[in-house]
Design a protein around this motif. Structure first.
Motif, PDB file in Angstrom:
ATOM      1  N   SER A   6      10.390  15.307 -23.236  1.00  0.00           N
ATOM      2  CA  SER A   6      10.984  14.204 -23.994  1.00  0.00           C
ATOM      3  C   SER A   6      10.348  14.090 -25.375  1.00  0.00           C
ATOM      4  CB  SER A   6      10.848  12.894 -23.222  1.00  0.00           C
ATOM      5  OG  SER A   6       9.498  12.488 -23.137  1.00  0.00           O
ATOM      6  N   ALA A   7       9.037  14.350 -25.454  1.00  0.00           N
ATOM      7  CA  ALA A   7       8.377  14.353 -26.758  1.00  0.00           C
ATOM      8  C   ALA A   7       8.901  15.491 -27.620  1.00  0.00           C
ATOM      9  CB  ALA A   7       6.867  14.472 -26.572  1.00  0.00           C
ATOM     10  N   ASN A   8       9.076  16.667 -27.022  1.00  0.00           N
ATOM     11  CA  ASN A   8       9.596  17.810 -27.785  1.00  0.00           C
ATOM     12  C   ASN A   8      10.972  17.522 -28.356  1.00  0.00           C
ATOM     13  OD1 ASN A   8       7.355  19.426 -27.337  1.00  0.00           O
ATOM     14  ND2 ASN A   8       8.219  20.429 -25.540  1.00  0.00           N
ATOM     15  N   LEU A   9      11.812  16.846 -27.595  1.00  0.00           N
ATOM     16  CA  LEU A   9      13.151  16.518 -28.088  1.00  0.00           C
ATOM     17  C   LEU A   9      13.086  15.632 -29.326  1.00  0.00           C
ATOM     18  CD1 LEU A   9      14.974  15.986 -24.702  1.00  0.00           C
ATOM     19  CD2 LEU A   9      15.697  17.569 -26.484  1.00  0.00           C
ATOM     20  N   VAL A  10      12.186  14.646 -29.296  1.00  0.00           N
ATOM     21  CA  VAL A  10      12.024  13.775 -30.459  1.00  0.00           C
ATOM     22  C   VAL A  10      11.502  14.577 -31.648  1.00  0.00           C
ATOM     23  CG1 VAL A  10      10.715  11.809 -31.381  1.00  0.00           C
ATOM     24  CG2 VAL A  10      11.706  11.690 -29.073  1.00  0.00           C
ATOM     25  N   ILE A  11      10.478  15.375 -31.412  1.00  0.00           N
ATOM     26  CA  ILE A  11       9.860  16.155 -32.490  1.00  0.00           C
ATOM     27  C   ILE A  11      10.862  17.106 -33.132  1.00  0.00           C
ATOM     28  CG2 ILE A  11       8.106  17.910 -32.980  1.00  0.00           C
ATOM     29  CD1 ILE A  11       6.487  16.558 -30.621  1.00  0.00           C
ATOM     30  N   ASP A  12      11.675  17.760 -32.311  1.00  0.00           N
ATOM     31  CA  ASP A  12      12.604  18.767 -32.822  1.00  0.00           C
ATOM     32  C   ASP A  12      13.854  18.175 -33.454  1.00  0.00           C
ATOM     33  OD1 ASP A  12      10.840  20.632 -31.887  1.00  0.00           O
ATOM     34  OD2 ASP A  12      12.064  21.301 -30.200  1.00  0.00           O
ATOM     35  N   ALA A  28       7.938   8.326 -35.856  1.00  0.00           N
ATOM     36  CA  ALA A  28       8.473   8.717 -34.544  1.00  0.00           C
ATOM     37  C   ALA A  28       7.918  10.072 -34.121  1.00  0.00           C
ATOM     38  CB  ALA A  28       9.990   8.741 -34.586  1.00  0.00           C
ATOM     39  N   ILE A  29       7.916  11.015 -35.041  1.00  0.00           N
ATOM     40  CA  ILE A  29       7.419  12.357 -34.716  1.00  0.00           C
ATOM     41  C   ILE A  29       5.933  12.301 -34.390  1.00  0.00           C
ATOM     42  CG2 ILE A  29       6.995  14.652 -35.672  1.00  0.00           C
ATOM     43  CD1 ILE A  29       9.623  14.258 -37.280  1.00  0.00           C
ATOM     44  N   ALA A  30       5.175  11.535 -35.154  1.00  0.00           N
ATOM     45  CA  ALA A  30       3.737  11.438 -34.911  1.00  0.00           C
ATOM     46  C   ALA A  30       3.448  10.809 -33.554  1.00  0.00           C
ATOM     47  CB  ALA A  30       3.068  10.630 -36.025  1.00  0.00           C
ATOM     48  N   GLU A  31       4.205   9.789 -33.172  1.00  0.00           N
ATOM     49  CA  GLU A  31       4.012   9.174 -31.860  1.00  0.00           C
ATOM     50  C   GLU A  31       4.317  10.165 -30.746  1.00  0.00           C
ATOM     51  OE1 GLU A  31       5.617   5.252 -31.130  1.00  0.00           O
ATOM     52  OE2 GLU A  31       5.500   4.752 -33.267  1.00  0.00           O
ATOM     53  N   ALA A  32       5.363  10.959 -30.922  1.00  0.00           N
ATOM     54  CA  ALA A  32       5.714  11.952 -29.907  1.00  0.00           C
ATOM     55  C   ALA A  32       4.641  13.035 -29.815  1.00  0.00           C
ATOM     56  CB  ALA A  32       7.076  12.564 -30.221  1.00  0.00           C
ATOM     57  N   ARG A  33       4.090  13.435 -30.946  1.00  0.00           N
ATOM     58  CA  ARG A  33       3.025  14.453 -30.926  1.00  0.00           C
ATOM     59  C   ARG A  33       1.761  13.908 -30.260  1.00  0.00           C
ATOM     60  NH1 ARG A  33       2.894  17.049 -36.937  1.00  0.00           N
ATOM     61  NH2 ARG A  33       1.422  18.528 -35.963  1.00  0.00           N
ATOM     62  N   PHE A  34       1.475  12.630 -30.456  1.00  0.00           N
ATOM     63  CA  PHE A  34       0.341  12.019 -29.762  1.00  0.00           C
ATOM     64  C   PHE A  34       0.542  12.060 -28.255  1.00  0.00           C
ATOM     65  CE2 PHE A  34      -1.277   8.332 -27.499  1.00  0.00           C
ATOM     66  CZ  PHE A  34      -2.640   8.431 -27.728  1.00  0.00           C
ATOM     67  N   PRO A  49       0.878  26.020 -19.140  1.00  0.00           N
ATOM     68  CA  PRO A  49       1.763  26.536 -20.191  1.00  0.00           C
ATOM     69  C   PRO A  49       1.909  25.533 -21.337  1.00  0.00           C
ATOM     70  CG  PRO A  49       2.759  26.812 -18.017  1.00  0.00           C
ATOM     71  CD  PRO A  49       1.579  25.908 -17.837  1.00  0.00           C
ATOM     72  N   LEU A  50       1.852  26.027 -22.552  1.00  0.00           N
ATOM     73  CA  LEU A  50       2.094  25.206 -23.732  1.00  0.00           C
ATOM     74  C   LEU A  50       3.572  25.291 -24.092  1.00  0.00           C
ATOM     75  CD1 LEU A  50      -0.982  25.879 -26.068  1.00  0.00           C
ATOM     76  CD2 LEU A  50      -0.273  23.666 -25.125  1.00  0.00           C
ATOM     77  N   VAL A  51       4.328  24.308 -23.659  1.00  0.00           N
ATOM     78  CA  VAL A  51       5.746  24.223 -23.999  1.00  0.00           C
ATOM     79  C   VAL A  51       5.864  23.261 -25.172  1.00  0.00           C
ATOM     80  CG1 VAL A  51       8.067  23.678 -23.167  1.00  0.00           C
ATOM     81  CG2 VAL A  51       6.364  24.618 -21.590  1.00  0.00           C
ATOM     82  N   ILE A  52       6.128  23.776 -26.347  1.00  0.00           N
ATOM     83  CA  ILE A  52       6.090  22.952 -27.560  1.00  0.00           C
ATOM     84  C   ILE A  52       7.405  23.011 -28.317  1.00  0.00           C
ATOM     85  CG2 ILE A  52       3.586  23.068 -27.783  1.00  0.00           C
ATOM     86  CD1 ILE A  52       3.917  25.271 -29.839  1.00  0.00           C
ATOM     87  N   SER A  53       8.466  23.327 -27.618  1.00  0.00           N
ATOM     88  CA  SER A  53       9.791  23.370 -28.222  1.00  0.00           C
ATOM     89  C   SER A  53      10.808  22.913 -27.196  1.00  0.00           C
ATOM     90  CB  SER A  53      10.132  24.785 -28.701  1.00  0.00           C
ATOM     91  OG  SER A  53      11.481  24.871 -29.105  1.00  0.00           O
TER      92      SER A  53
END
Length: 471
Positions: free
Chosen positions: A120-126, A144-150, A179-183
């Motif tokens: 859900s954080a990745n969706l916001v970031i992307d 918003a992006i910074a909160e999701a990255r936190f 696993p680092l899923v970052i997308s």
């Protein structure tokens, strides 16, 4: 292989939650599986208001008991010397007894729900940068992006501590982690990262977002103070003690936070004690009764599953009158019908609506004390002064000297039932159990079942993910 990490297939599910919360004002709807090109995805990120709803959905995902609301945290307490398990869940008993199987459904749920929150954080970031809405300001997007990255960094630090060995044993930074899923892009094939890679990612994320988050103005969302505090926790895990003390000192000196005068701050969102607390209420609570409130309350108010261990009771009894015990305990029947002592930090066993204390300022005093002690420094205060500050609030006399054992004991008594004890023991190369406690011989540093398995259900879909030893 495509779509091998099963949570990637679920990562758009949070969008249905975001839409539901905006249309139906409810956060209890099922997180459904949606394809990446779903019309719901397009709808949620079609304007700024809906995109910010997706951000709220991310916090709702973190409200799952398996994420920040208690199941994961109490599992760490069960593995350590703080808390007994007296319930009927065989999956929790496995964790407590170090007999965990790779098919343990509770651990599978923890993996799934934490990766759902990451997704859900990745969706916001992307997607937030792509929203075509002139009224959606750059400042709102950046926040918003910074909160999701936190949130993504916080969840990664939590799960990396459970699904792989810590820095202090085995191969250190080269230990296999998660696993680092970052997308949010589907079709990714992701292997387990090393602990060093996960820690480096977390550090880089937190350092990057601190300027974007600005001065803290809330205690229930990601802020620059929360990011600095999480970074201090990471540095302590990494034995970067001088940096841990310095970062904790910055948070302590932020006028937005201060030690509460007593222990009534739990569930008081306005208390300056809180750096980041996860907000729950009766309409939007811990999701299953298997979190902080449901497990730590005696019958019939709660399940009666998680009383104090005798060893933790003895730690408090060693200095009678400790307000961290006398004002924060209750007695009642455990799940087996025996009268036991329970914490009262999370008293709402009916509605499961207690807030989750994710990071509070007390931890920063403890981190500064330990960091300074182990670095031989006095950033902000001496270790003795910091420990005595906390002991004064607890109604205990000042000490004249301090050592690492004293600092760790103060951490234990301050943060009991909040999910910190297991890592405090592991990172200090200490057995998770004290002599005489059940299964103490299985709790030594680096032993196989002091960490969780990669769930078999995940490996069935992703067989290239290496399993942890002993599973």
């Amino acid at each position: 292989m495509k779509n091998n990490i099963n949570i990637i297939l679920k990562r758009a599910g949070i969008l249905s939650l975001a839409v539901s919360s905006l249309i139906f004002t409810s956060c209890e709807d099922e997180l459904n599986v949606l394809p990446e090109d779903s019309p719901v995805t397009e709808l949620v990120f079609s304007n700024g208001t809906l995109a910010l709803g997706a951000l709220e959905g991310m916090y709702s995902a973190a409200q799952q008991d398996d994420v920040l609301n208690g199941t994961l945290q109490l599992s760490g307490e069960w593995q350590s010397d703080n808390v007994d398990f007296e319930g009927t869940f065989p999956t929790f008993n496995e964790i407590r007894q170090y007999t965990t199987l790779s098919t343990n459904t509770s651990i599978n749920g923890m993996w799934d729900d934490n990766y759902e929150t990451i997704a859900s954080a990745n969706l916001v970031i992307d997607n937030v940068p792509l929203v075509e809405d002139e009224t959606f300001t750059q400042a709102q997007r950046t926040q918003a992006i910074a909160e999701a990255r936190f949130m993504r960094a916080l969840v990664y630090l939590n799960i990396s501590s459970f699904f792989g060995q810590p820095l202090q044993v085995a191969e250190g930074r080269n230990n296999l982690s998660v696993p680092l899923v970052i997308s949010s892009e589907i079709g990714l094939e992701v292997n387990r990262a090393t602990l060093g890679e996960v820690h480096d990612f977390i550090e880089s994320e937190l350092l990057a977002i601190i300027p974007s988050l600005g001065a803290p103005t809330t205690r229930i969302k990601a802020t620059s103070g929360a990011a600095k505090a999480l970074l201090a926790r990471l540095y302590l895990y990494q034995e970067r003690f001088a940096e841990a003390a310095q970062m904790a000192n910055e948070v302590i000196n932020d006028g937005f936070y201060a030690l509460a005068t007593d222990y009534t701050f739990y569930n008081q969102r306005g208390s300056m004690e809180h750096i980041f607390t996860l907000a729950n209420n009766a309409d939007d609570a811990q999701d299953s009764g298997e979190g902080f409130s449901g497990l730590t309350n005696p019958n019939p108010l709660g399940r009666g599953d998680a009383p104090f261990s005798d060893d933790l009771l003895a730690a408090y009894a060693a200095e009678p009158g400790d307000l961290r015990f006398t004002t924060l305990n209750q007695t009642g029947n455990d799940a087996q019908g025996n009268v036991r002592t329970f914490t009262s930090k999370f008293p709402d066993g009916n509605n499961n609506a207690d807030d989750a204390p994710v990071i509070r300022i007390t931890e920063m005093y403890l981190t500064r004390a330990e960091g300074n002690f182990r670095a031989g420094s006095t950033v902000g205060a001496t270790p003795l002064a910091d420990i005595n500050t906390l002991r004064t609030r607890a109604g205990l006399p000042n000490l004249t000297t301090v050592d690492l054992d004293i600092i760790l004991n103060e951490r234990r008594k301050e943060l009991a039932f909040e999910g910190q004890r297991r890592m405090d023991l592991m990172r200090n190369r200490m057995d998770l159990r004290r002599p005489g406690q059940p299964d103490a011989n299985l709790s030594a540093p680096g032993m196989d079942r002091t960490i969780f398995p990669i769930p078999q259900a995940v490996r069935d879909l992703s067989p290239f993910l290496a399993q942890n030893p002993g599973y």
